[in-house]
Design a protein around this motif. Structure first.
Motif, PDB file in Angstrom:
ATOM      1  N   THR A 214     -18.403   1.552  12.097  1.00 28.58           N
ATOM      2  CA  THR A 214     -17.707   0.685  13.039  1.00 28.58           C
ATOM      3  C   THR A 214     -17.960  -0.778  12.677  1.00 28.58           C
ATOM      4  O   THR A 214     -18.921  -1.105  11.982  1.00 28.58           O
ATOM      5  N   VAL A 215     -17.087  -1.649  13.169  1.00 29.14           N
ATOM      6  CA  VAL A 215     -17.267  -3.087  13.038  1.00 29.14           C
ATOM      7  C   VAL A 215     -16.904  -3.726  14.376  1.00 29.14           C
ATOM      8  O   VAL A 215     -15.814  -3.516  14.890  1.00 29.14           O
ATOM      9  N   SER A 216     -17.863  -4.468  14.937  1.00 30.72           N
ATOM     10  CA  SER A 216     -17.703  -5.085  16.261  1.00 30.72           C
ATOM     11  C   SER A 216     -17.329  -4.044  17.310  1.00 30.72           C
ATOM     12  O   SER A 216     -16.498  -4.288  18.202  1.00 30.72           O
ATOM     13  N   GLY A 217     -17.927  -2.854  17.226  1.00 35.75           N
ATOM     14  CA  GLY A 217     -17.666  -1.789  18.172  1.00 35.75           C
ATOM     15  C   GLY A 217     -16.373  -1.039  17.945  1.00 35.75           C
ATOM     16  O   GLY A 217     -16.053  -0.098  18.669  1.00 35.75           O
ATOM     17  N   GLU A 218     -15.603  -1.427  16.916  1.00 30.93           N
ATOM     18  CA  GLU A 218     -14.324  -0.786  16.616  1.00 30.93           C
ATOM     19  C   GLU A 218     -14.469   0.129  15.401  1.00 30.93           C
ATOM     20  O   GLU A 218     -15.090  -0.253  14.401  1.00 30.93           O
ATOM     21  N   LYS A 219     -13.907   1.315  15.502  1.00 33.22           N
ATOM     22  CA  LYS A 219     -13.990   2.267  14.409  1.00 33.22           C
ATOM     23  C   LYS A 219     -13.263   1.732  13.180  1.00 33.22           C
ATOM     24  O   LYS A 219     -12.143   1.230  13.277  1.00 33.22           O
ATOM     25  N   LEU A 220     -13.918   1.822  12.019  1.00 34.59           N
ATOM     26  CA  LEU A 220     -13.294   1.403  10.768  1.00 34.59           C
ATOM     27  C   LEU A 220     -12.338   2.491  10.297  1.00 34.59           C
ATOM     28  O   LEU A 220     -12.755   3.600   9.966  1.00 34.59           O
ATOM     29  N   ASN A 221     -11.055   2.154  10.259  1.00 32.10           N
ATOM     30  CA  ASN A 221     -10.054   3.155   9.885  1.00 32.10           C
ATOM     31  C   ASN A 221      -9.172   2.653   8.741  1.00 32.10           C
ATOM     32  O   ASN A 221      -8.006   3.020   8.638  1.00 32.10           O
ATOM     33  N   LEU A 222      -9.747   1.805   7.878  1.00 29.38           N
ATOM     34  CA  LEU A 222      -8.977   1.227   6.777  1.00 29.38           C
ATOM     35  C   LEU A 222      -8.371   2.297   5.884  1.00 29.38           C
ATOM     36  O   LEU A 222      -9.041   3.246   5.482  1.00 29.38           O
ATOM     37  N   LYS A 223      -7.085   2.117   5.549  1.00 24.19           N
ATOM     38  CA  LYS A 223      -6.414   2.989   4.591  1.00 24.19           C
ATOM     39  C   LYS A 223      -5.799   2.118   3.504  1.00 24.19           C
ATOM     40  O   LYS A 223      -5.457   0.963   3.738  1.00 24.19           O
ATOM     41  N   THR A 224      -5.647   2.685   2.323  1.00 20.33           N
ATOM     42  CA  THR A 224      -5.179   1.907   1.176  1.00 20.33           C
ATOM     43  C   THR A 224      -3.666   2.015   0.991  1.00 20.33           C
ATOM     44  O   THR A 224      -3.055   3.036   1.299  1.00 20.33           O
ATOM     45  N   LEU A 225      -3.088   0.933   0.489  1.00 20.59           N
ATOM     46  CA  LEU A 225      -1.671   0.882   0.147  1.00 20.59           C
ATOM     47  C   LEU A 225      -1.558   0.137  -1.180  1.00 20.59           C
ATOM     48  O   LEU A 225      -1.935  -1.036  -1.271  1.00 20.59           O
ATOM     49  N   ASN A 226      -1.070   0.813  -2.212  1.00 18.63           N
ATOM     50  CA  ASN A 226      -0.968   0.228  -3.545  1.00 18.63           C
ATOM     51  C   ASN A 226       0.501   0.199  -3.969  1.00 18.63           C
ATOM     52  O   ASN A 226       1.187   1.211  -3.892  1.00 18.63           O
ATOM     53  N   ALA A 227       0.973  -0.967  -4.401  1.00 15.06           N
ATOM     54  CA  ALA A 227       2.368  -1.111  -4.830  1.00 15.06           C
ATOM     55  C   ALA A 227       2.424  -1.882  -6.130  1.00 15.06           C
ATOM     56  O   ALA A 227       1.712  -2.888  -6.310  1.00 15.06           O
ATOM     57  N   GLY A 228       3.254  -1.413  -7.057  1.00  9.28           N
ATOM     58  CA  GLY A 228       3.353  -2.103  -8.342  1.00  9.28           C
ATOM     59  C   GLY A 228       4.284  -1.397  -9.295  1.00  9.28           C
ATOM     60  O   GLY A 228       5.352  -0.919  -8.907  1.00  9.28           O
ATOM     61  N   LEU A 229       3.865  -1.309 -10.558  1.00 11.35           N
ATOM     62  CA  LEU A 229       4.677  -0.715 -11.616  1.00 11.35           C
ATOM     63  C   LEU A 229       3.919   0.434 -12.268  1.00 11.35           C
ATOM     64  O   LEU A 229       2.691   0.401 -12.374  1.00 11.35           O
ATOM     65  N   ILE A 230       4.671   1.440 -12.698  1.00  9.19           N
ATOM     66  CA  ILE A 230       4.082   2.537 -13.463  1.00  9.19           C
ATOM     67  C   ILE A 230       4.936   2.744 -14.715  1.00  9.19           C
ATOM     68  O   ILE A 230       6.169   2.655 -14.674  1.00  9.19           O
ATOM     69  N   PHE A 231       4.279   2.963 -15.834  1.00  4.85           N
ATOM     70  CA  PHE A 231       4.934   3.129 -17.124  1.00  4.85           C
ATOM     71  C   PHE A 231       4.683   4.542 -17.650  1.00  4.85           C
ATOM     72  O   PHE A 231       3.544   5.036 -17.589  1.00  4.85           O
ATOM     73  N   TYR A 232       5.743   5.172 -18.158  1.00  6.46           N
ATOM     74  CA  TYR A 232       5.635   6.518 -18.735  1.00  6.46           C
ATOM     75  C   TYR A 232       5.875   6.429 -20.243  1.00  6.46           C
ATOM     76  O   TYR A 232       6.852   5.841 -20.688  1.00  6.46           O
ATOM     77  N   ILE A 233       4.967   7.016 -21.007  1.00  7.09           N
ATOM     78  CA  ILE A 233       5.043   6.978 -22.463  1.00  7.09           C
ATOM     79  C   ILE A 233       5.000   8.385 -22.997  1.00  7.09           C
ATOM     80  O   ILE A 233       4.061   9.148 -22.695  1.00  7.09           O
ATOM     81  N   LEU A 234       5.979   8.764 -23.804  1.00  5.24           N
ATOM     82  CA  LEU A 234       6.025  10.124 -24.363  1.00  5.24           C
ATOM     83  C   LEU A 234       5.028  10.285 -25.489  1.00  5.24           C
ATOM     84  O   LEU A 234       4.740   9.337 -26.204  1.00  5.24           O
TER      85      LEU A 234
END
Length: 234
Positions: A214-234
């Motif tokens: 918890t932080v300041s009496g509040e439950k820590l419920n952080l979740k991740t969000l990742n945005a960007g580019l992905i490259f595919y190589i054969l």
């Protein structure tokens, strides 16, 4: 006699030349594999964010994420435009934010959300082994490696190393392998684009911290969000 030999010589010469001109060109046989697979190496670069944040939580600087690995393609229709793929990779995620983790004299972690003027620097980073499993649609053919694609699935991750580093101007707190971090993380993702360049978004369904923090009496419920580019190589 001389005239006869000259005619014979010229006849042999033109016959030889005609044979050389008429000789067919032998081309190598190229075998086209209609049962192709889109087995690929992938590499992604993302901007990392958090959702479900506590009050006064902010991020600064560029929080970078990198991942890479290999995906095995398993087509499920005759045209091979639909497939299931599974893979294995490694991931590095870095976050700059104002959720600080310090320690009391006994070494117990203390969590707080502080203004940026109250510390010099603060960051969290983690290293993971990741297992992506996805459904694939593409308009590919066995004659071309350039095509439109939409890949979506779920990614399972195991965090094998994590650390937070806080410099409050008087002391530097470095906490390695915080036991409060969820080692097993998962979430859906989608990538879409053409040829090598593709947009990529991942949303973590599992909280970064275990439910006891918890932080300041509040439950820590952080979740991740990742945005960007992905490259595919054969």
């Amino acid at each position: 006699m001389r005239f006869f030999l000259s005619c014979l010589f010229l006849g042999l010469f033109f016959t030889s030349a005609a044979q050389e001109v008429a000789k067919p060109e032998v081309k190598p046989v190229v075998k086209i594999d209609s049962l192709y697979r889109e087995d690929q190496f992938y590499f992604s670069i993302t901007y990392n964010m958090f959702t479900d944040i506590p009050d006064h939580f902010k991020q600064n600087k560029f929080s970078l994420g990198l991942s890479g690995g290999f995906l095995r393609d398993m087509p499920i229709n005759k045209r091979r435009t639909k497939a299931i793929a599974a893979g294995l990779g490694l991931s590095y995620q870095n976050y700059f934010q104002n959720l600080t983790i310090s320690q009391d004299p006994s070494g117990v972690p203390l969590y707080g959300v502080n203004d940026y003027g109250q510390f010099v620097s603060n960051r969290y980073k983690q290293y993971s082994v990741e297992l992506p499993i996805e459904f694939r649609w593409r308009n590919s053919t066995y004659e071309s490696y350039k095509f439109w694609r939409i890949y979506t699935g779920i990614k399972l991750s195991y965090v094998f190393s994590n650390s937070s580093i806080l410099d409050d101007g008087e002391k530097t707190y470095r906490i390695n392998n915080n036991a409060a971090i969820n080692k097993f993380q998962y979430g859906p993702y989608i990538s879409a684009g053409y040829n090598t360049w593709n947009l990529y978004v991942y949303y973590g369904l599992s909280p970064l911290f275990k439910s006891t923090e918890t932080v300041s009496g509040e439950k820590l419920n952080l979740k991740t969000l990742n945005a960007g580019l992905i490259f595919y190589i054969l």
